[in-house]
Design a protein around this motif. Sequence first.
Motif, PDB file in Angstrom:
ATOM      1  N   SER A 293       4.965   9.191   7.053  1.00 44.95           N
ATOM      2  CA  SER A 293       3.928   8.244   7.464  1.00 44.95           C
ATOM      3  C   SER A 293       2.888   8.877   8.381  1.00 44.95           C
ATOM      4  O   SER A 293       1.733   8.457   8.385  1.00 44.95           O
ATOM      5  CB  SER A 293       4.561   7.024   8.134  1.00 44.95           C
ATOM      6  N   GLN A 294       3.277   9.873   9.159  1.00 42.05           N
ATOM      7  CA  GLN A 294       2.329  10.536  10.062  1.00 42.05           C
ATOM      8  C   GLN A 294       1.319  11.386   9.290  1.00 42.05           C
ATOM      9  O   GLN A 294       0.127  11.355   9.573  1.00 42.05           O
ATOM     10  CB  GLN A 294       3.072  11.413  11.077  1.00 42.05           C
TER      11      GLN A 294
ATOM     12  N   ARG B  73       0.764  11.042   6.103  1.00 43.44           N
ATOM     13  CA  ARG B  73       0.318  10.224   4.965  1.00 43.44           C
ATOM     14  C   ARG B  73       0.505  10.989   3.655  1.00 43.44           C
ATOM     15  O   ARG B  73      -0.379  11.099   2.829  1.00 43.44           O
ATOM     16  CB  ARG B  73      -1.131   9.781   5.130  1.00 43.44           C
ATOM     17  N   GLU B  74       1.757  11.490   3.476  1.00 42.50           N
ATOM     18  CA  GLU B  74       2.097  12.252   2.286  1.00 42.50           C
ATOM     19  C   GLU B  74       3.426  11.797   1.698  1.00 42.50           C
ATOM     20  O   GLU B  74       4.345  11.458   2.428  1.00 42.50           O
ATOM     21  CB  GLU B  74       2.242  13.741   2.624  1.00 42.50           C
TER      22      GLU B  74
ATOM     23  N   GLU C  67      -1.129  13.100  -1.394  1.00 44.31           N
ATOM     24  CA  GLU C  67      -1.815  12.614  -0.211  1.00 44.31           C
ATOM     25  C   GLU C  67      -2.260  11.179  -0.434  1.00 44.31           C
ATOM     26  O   GLU C  67      -2.730  10.828  -1.515  1.00 44.31           O
ATOM     27  CB  GLU C  67      -3.020  13.499   0.103  1.00 44.31           C
TER      28      GLU C  67
ATOM     29  N   SER D  53      -5.248   5.720   4.249  1.00 44.83           N
ATOM     30  CA  SER D  53      -4.661   4.921   5.328  1.00 44.83           C
ATOM     31  C   SER D  53      -4.160   3.555   4.854  1.00 44.83           C
ATOM     32  O   SER D  53      -3.077   3.118   5.257  1.00 44.83           O
ATOM     33  CB  SER D  53      -5.652   4.750   6.474  1.00 44.83           C
TER      34      SER D  53
ATOM     35  N   GLU E 184      -3.399   2.858   1.667  1.00 51.25           N
ATOM     36  CA  GLU E 184      -2.365   3.128   0.667  1.00 51.25           C
ATOM     37  C   GLU E 184      -1.013   3.374   1.319  1.00 51.25           C
ATOM     38  O   GLU E 184       0.008   2.874   0.831  1.00 51.25           O
ATOM     39  CB  GLU E 184      -2.768   4.336  -0.186  1.00 51.25           C
ATOM     40  N   ILE E 185      -0.986   4.120   2.409  1.00 52.71           N
ATOM     41  CA  ILE E 185       0.284   4.407   3.069  1.00 52.71           C
ATOM     42  C   ILE E 185       0.886   3.132   3.647  1.00 52.71           C
ATOM     43  O   ILE E 185       2.095   2.921   3.572  1.00 52.71           O
ATOM     44  CB  ILE E 185       0.134   5.524   4.146  1.00 52.71           C
TER      45      ILE E 185
END
Length: 97
Positions: A4-5, A7-8, A18, A21, A23-24
């Motif tokens: 989550s940090q 975003r992968e 990748e 913001s 999407e995650i």
Amino acid sequence: ILDSQKRELQSPNEQILELGSHEIIILILLIQNHGTVYERSKLLKNLEIDFLESSDKRLNTILSRLRQKLLNFNVELRIQTWRNEGYSFIGPNIEIK
């Protein structure tokens, strides 16, 4: 594994996807509620999109982009739409870190 940090999303063979913001946020919420329907209004609230201000098109665009990324990354990763209810994540378990 979903980081989550960073975003992968990382596959077992170490491929990296990748994510944006929004999407995650969506993916984390759907994974955390794997196997259940997550209401559209709750997604909008978590994305801080005003439910009354043309949010449908915006959310649809974000979901469409996310679905296409997931499909290109791994065909087993899918987001199911439940008409007039919400969405659910369908696919293998994903660890969130």
